[in-house]
Structures are given as structure tokens and as C-alpha cells.
Design an enzyme around this catalytic site. Sequence first.
Site, PDB file in Angstrom:
ATOM      1  N   CYS A  91      -0.791   3.315 -10.693  1.00  0.00           N
ATOM      2  CA  CYS A  91      -1.617   2.368  -9.933  1.00  0.00           C
ATOM      3  C   CYS A  91      -3.120   2.585 -10.110  1.00  0.00           C
ATOM      4  O   CYS A  91      -3.787   1.766 -10.729  1.00  0.00           O
ATOM      5  CB  CYS A  91      -1.245   2.427  -8.451  1.00  0.00           C
ATOM      6  SG  CYS A  91       0.397   1.741  -8.133  1.00  0.00           S
ATOM      7  N   PHE A 115       0.815  -1.221   0.000  1.00  0.00           N
ATOM      8  CA  PHE A 115       0.000   0.000   0.000  1.00  0.00           C
ATOM      9  C   PHE A 115       0.845   1.265   0.000  1.00  0.00           C
ATOM     10  O   PHE A 115       0.317   2.354   0.210  1.00  0.00           O
ATOM     11  CB  PHE A 115      -0.932  -0.004   1.222  1.00  0.00           C
ATOM     12  CG  PHE A 115      -1.786  -1.231   1.309  1.00  0.00           C
ATOM     13  CD1 PHE A 115      -2.939  -1.345   0.536  1.00  0.00           C
ATOM     14  CD2 PHE A 115      -1.439  -2.290   2.133  1.00  0.00           C
ATOM     15  CE1 PHE A 115      -3.725  -2.486   0.586  1.00  0.00           C
ATOM     16  CE2 PHE A 115      -2.215  -3.437   2.197  1.00  0.00           C
ATOM     17  CZ  PHE A 115      -3.361  -3.537   1.428  1.00  0.00           C
TER      18      PHE A 115
HETATM   19  P1  NAD Z   1       8.140  -0.436 -11.880  1.00  0.00           P
HETATM   20  O1  NAD Z   1       7.847  -0.468 -13.331  1.00  0.00           O
HETATM   21  O2  NAD Z   1       8.782   0.765 -11.272  1.00  0.00           O
HETATM   22  O3  NAD Z   1       9.078  -1.685 -11.507  1.00  0.00           O
HETATM   23  C1  NAD Z   1       8.947  -2.960 -12.043  1.00  0.00           C
HETATM   24  C2  NAD Z   1      10.349  -3.593 -12.131  1.00  0.00           C
HETATM   25  O4  NAD Z   1      10.224  -4.975 -12.479  1.00  0.00           O
HETATM   26  C3  NAD Z   1      11.245  -2.961 -13.196  1.00  0.00           C
HETATM   27  O5  NAD Z   1      12.464  -2.573 -12.604  1.00  0.00           O
HETATM   28  C4  NAD Z   1      11.452  -4.073 -14.217  1.00  0.00           C
HETATM   29  O6  NAD Z   1      12.706  -4.031 -14.852  1.00  0.00           O
HETATM   30  C5  NAD Z   1      11.300  -5.297 -13.348  1.00  0.00           C
HETATM   31  N1  NAD Z   1      10.977  -6.536 -14.062  1.00  0.00           N
HETATM   32  C6  NAD Z   1      10.124  -6.717 -15.112  1.00  0.00           C
HETATM   33  N2  NAD Z   1      10.079  -8.016 -15.452  1.00  0.00           N
HETATM   34  C7  NAD Z   1      10.915  -8.657 -14.619  1.00  0.00           C
HETATM   35  C8  NAD Z   1      11.300 -10.029 -14.461  1.00  0.00           C
HETATM   36  N3  NAD Z   1      10.781 -10.991 -15.238  1.00  0.00           N
HETATM   37  N4  NAD Z   1      12.173 -10.331 -13.489  1.00  0.00           N
HETATM   38  C9  NAD Z   1      12.693  -9.372 -12.686  1.00  0.00           C
HETATM   39  N5  NAD Z   1      12.368  -8.072 -12.785  1.00  0.00           N
HETATM   40  C10 NAD Z   1      11.493  -7.723 -13.735  1.00  0.00           C
HETATM   41  O7  NAD Z   1       6.753  -0.768 -11.163  1.00  0.00           O
HETATM   42  P2  NAD Z   1       6.318  -0.412  -9.652  1.00  0.00           P
HETATM   43  O8  NAD Z   1       5.693   0.926  -9.610  1.00  0.00           O
HETATM   44  O9  NAD Z   1       7.427  -0.740  -8.737  1.00  0.00           O
HETATM   45  O10 NAD Z   1       5.119  -1.455  -9.458  1.00  0.00           O
HETATM   46  C11 NAD Z   1       5.345  -2.837  -9.281  1.00  0.00           C
HETATM   47  C12 NAD Z   1       4.049  -3.477  -8.779  1.00  0.00           C
HETATM   48  O11 NAD Z   1       3.721  -2.935  -7.511  1.00  0.00           O
HETATM   49  C13 NAD Z   1       2.828  -3.201  -9.667  1.00  0.00           C
HETATM   50  O12 NAD Z   1       1.991  -4.326  -9.624  1.00  0.00           O
HETATM   51  C14 NAD Z   1       2.151  -2.036  -8.966  1.00  0.00           C
HETATM   52  O13 NAD Z   1       0.771  -1.979  -9.239  1.00  0.00           O
HETATM   53  C15 NAD Z   1       2.415  -2.393  -7.516  1.00  0.00           C
HETATM   54  N6  NAD Z   1       2.415  -1.248  -6.578  1.00  0.00           N
HETATM   55  C16 NAD Z   1       3.112  -0.121  -6.894  1.00  0.00           C
HETATM   56  C17 NAD Z   1       3.108   0.949  -5.999  1.00  0.00           C
HETATM   57  C18 NAD Z   1       3.805   2.246  -6.345  1.00  0.00           C
HETATM   58  O14 NAD Z   1       3.578   3.237  -5.632  1.00  0.00           O
HETATM   59  N7  NAD Z   1       4.635   2.311  -7.376  1.00  0.00           N
HETATM   60  C19 NAD Z   1       2.411   0.847  -4.788  1.00  0.00           C
HETATM   61  C20 NAD Z   1       1.763  -0.348  -4.480  1.00  0.00           C
HETATM   62  C21 NAD Z   1       1.767  -1.393  -5.383  1.00  0.00           C
END
Ligand code: NAD
Length: 444
Positions: free
Chosen positions: A271, A160
Site C-alpha cells: 500500500c 483503512f
Molecule cells: P490482493 O492482491 O491481495 O487481492 C486482490 C484480489 O483481486 C486477488 O485475489 C485477485 O485475484 C483479485 N482480482 C483481480 N482481478 C479481478 C477481477 N477482474 N475480478 C475479480 N477479482 C479480481 O490485494 P489487496 O491487498 O487485497 O488490495 C486490494 C485493494 O485494497 C488495493 O487497492 C489496495 O491498495 C487496497 N487496500 C489494501 C489494504 C491491505 O492491507 N492489503 C488495506 C487498505 C486498502
Amino acid sequence: MERSDPVPRITVVGTGYLGATHAVCMAALGFDVLGVDTDAVKVAKLNSGQVPFFEPGLPELLSKALDSGRLRFSTSFHEAGEFGDIHFICVGTPQQQGSDAADLRYVESAVTELAAHLRQPALVVGKSTVPVGTAARLTEIVQRVAPAGTDVELAWNPEFLREGFAVDDTLRPDRLVFGVASDWAETRLRAAFAPVIAQGVPVVVTDLATAELVKVAANSFLATKISYINAMAEVCEAAGGDVARLAEALAHDERIGGRFLKPGLGFGGGCLPKDIRAFAHRAEELGVGQAVSFLREVDDINKRRRSRTVDLIAELVGGELRGARITVLGASFKPNSDDIRDAPALDVASSLHRLGAQVTVVDPAALDNARRSHPELAYCADALTAAAGADVVALLTEWNEFRLIDPQVLGAVVAHRRVVDGRHALDPVRWREAGWEYRALGRP
Ligand code: NAD
């Protein structure tokens, strides 16, 4: 299941906004942590102490964690499998091209690649936001692919954290949700979060499906609250009311509360928009689309705020945007972040540009990202320089430094003192006293 090391070794797969923060914070809490990402450039940056995105407090904590020797980053799933007892999956789940559904390719490939290297009992913990039912499906994949078979379990621990407050939210969350299929998984998760739980943070233990749903239910509620007050803004505009006063009056009712009841340009980011769409899509697949059909309306209200902001700016220049010089304050989807995914400010800026306006965008942190995604726009690091000769200044992301701008000083450089306050962040009295035509959605 055997293996009961009291202190688990942790891997974090996917080191973006969520994963990098999680990895750094877990190391700060005293765990040995390995972060894994397929992006070698990102991994090299993190290993050298650079956070590849803007997040207050994270660079300092990363340096400390690297110095402690408890944290490192790699591109090797083999290393992850050998090293970890608990593997957190933090890869992206963006919206699919041409559909409202979540794109689960990254989650599936991360889990499958990791599973191939799991030779000992381990817990794989999803943190990414996924459609309900994903964890059950991934359990089947993991146990089929992993050499350790059913000695590998899956759990879901939705995240969250808020960008801009990510470190604090990770070290001191409101609550922890553990979606588990066994007592063993719960025990392992309690071990992984022991220092957090010791602070009195409440833990809600659920089945896998409920844990997946908690996250999308929370985001749907927040999105609905924002669109609710923006729907009231639309009515105020037609009826000659003032949505700012309306929101203030509603907020005094404790049952309603003032948070997320701020009228304006609406929500964006990586998100909320994609999560409510994916939830509506998943509910339709489950045959209960009607139960959350209001989310389509929530999304539409939100999108209308963007087009209405463009209209308001056009009104201020007499209806013709072609050739108008517009200074847009803000590019990121919210202040204290450089994240421009589905950013309302950039969406409005690029609409203005398409309609022929000369748009210059100012942002304290997101200019590099914005330039990459919208090369057609002009950018400037400084609001006063950007606003020289402007016909309209539009505040679209409420960074504190924009709130603090002196309307007299800005007024001295613009061609016309006209401001659109897309975030209800400025004091209309002060700006009007300084000779500005002040306009905000839902206000007279
Ligand atoms: P992001 O795009 O910043 O990060 C995703 C990372 O995953 C990237 O660094 C990418 O290179 C890596 N990746 C992709 N495929 C991969 C693989 N097969 N193996 C290893 N690494 C791989 O995304 P984010 O904002 O960090 O969001 C990630 C998840 O968390 C999403 O589901 C999002 O909805 C959820 N989320 C995000 C937030 C936020 O504030 N950003 C908050 C809560 C939940």
C-alpha cells in the site's frame, strides 16, 4: 430507485487480503455474502475454509461464517449480479510497470464484468485505493454497461484496515468514509454497515472525489511521518546524535505523538509505497504536482534507509560483503503478515546477495512467498539454525519472536557477535552486555 430491502445482500469482488477479510467480517456481522474472484484456486481454498494468506483470527472467523451458511465464494459474475444488492469492489490496484501511476486494469475489468450482470437497482461500492477521479469514470462505465442503466449507482468506501489487525479493524474501524452521489447511496451504505455504526463508529459522508482522496491523504501522512523521523536519523548519524532518544523526546509532545515515529528501515508493503507514488503522479496530472512534491522526497528518504542498512552491514564485516555469512531475521514487510510486496527486509537481503554475501532469511510466516519471489536466497524456519556460523545477524522485520531472542543463546551459535537492529526493536544494553557489537541506523 425502488428496491428497499432492509438488509442488503452483499457481494465482494476480489478476495485477496482486503476482500477476503471484508467478506468474512460482513458474514460474521450477519449479512448474506458472496465473494467473487477470478482466481479459481483462491476461491476453492476459501470455500474449503482455508485462508490463502496469514492473518491472525481470520481462519477461525472464516470457518464460522462458512458453517453459518451465510458465506460462499465463486468465480461467477453472473451469480454475483443475480445475488447482490451491494457489490464491494476489492481488487488490486498495483503500481504500473515503468510508471508511478496506479494500474487500474483490474478495477476496470471487475466493474465492467459485474455491470454486465446488473439487471436490478444496485449499489457498486469501491473499496480499492484509486486515483481521484476514478469513481466518476467508473460510474459512466457501469451505467453504460449495466442492463439496469442508471438504476445502478457507484459509491466509494475507502478501506483503512491494517494487515495483522485486519479482522479487528474491519469489525471496529476508527471511522467509516462514505463517498456518495445520492441520499439513496448513503442510505444503502448505512444499511450495509448498520452493525458497525451501532457501535458508535463515526461516519464521514463525502462526495466521491473526497472519499478517494481520504485514503491517499491518510497514507501520505503516515509515510511522511515515518520518513520524517528517518530523515532525523540521517542527521543524527552525521552529527553523532541518537535518533531513538530524539524520537522519544518528540513523542511526549501530544501534538506530535509517538505512533509512526519509529526510526529504522522504513515502510514497504502493498500500500504505502505505491499509494504515495500514484498520488504524486495523479496530482501532477491535475496540475497540482507541486502541492505534493514532498512525497517524492518521502519516497527517496525511505529508499535510502534500505541502502544505508546494506552499508551498515558491510561496515560491520570490514567493508567486503563477498563471502560474508548474513542471517536476515524477517522477510514480510511487517510483523504478523506474510505479505512480501515491496518488503524492505527482502530488498536488503537481495542487495546483500547481489554483493556476494551468503544470505539466509528467517520468517515465521512469509517463507513460501519469499521463496517464490526471491529463489536466489537461502531460507530457514528457525533463527538459531540459520544463524549458525553467521558473521552478522540483521533484524529487519520486528516479529515478536525475534525481539524475544536471548542474545546469549544466539551468541553461542554465531561466528561473530554482530547485530544490526534495522527496526530499533532490541535492547542495545542487553545485547552489548552479552558481548554483541550492536548497530542501529541513527544511533551511535
Ligand atoms: P490482493 O492482491 O491481495 O487481492 C486482490 C484480489 O483481486 C486477488 O485475489 C485477485 O485475484 C483479485 N482480482 C483481480 N482481478 C479481478 C477481477 N477482474 N475480478 C475479480 N477479482 C479480481 O490485494 P489487496 O491487498 O487485497 O488490495 C486490494 C485493494 O485494497 C488495493 O487497492 C489496495 O491498495 C487496497 N487496500 C489494501 C489494504 C491491505 O492491507 N492489503 C488495506 C487498505 C486498502
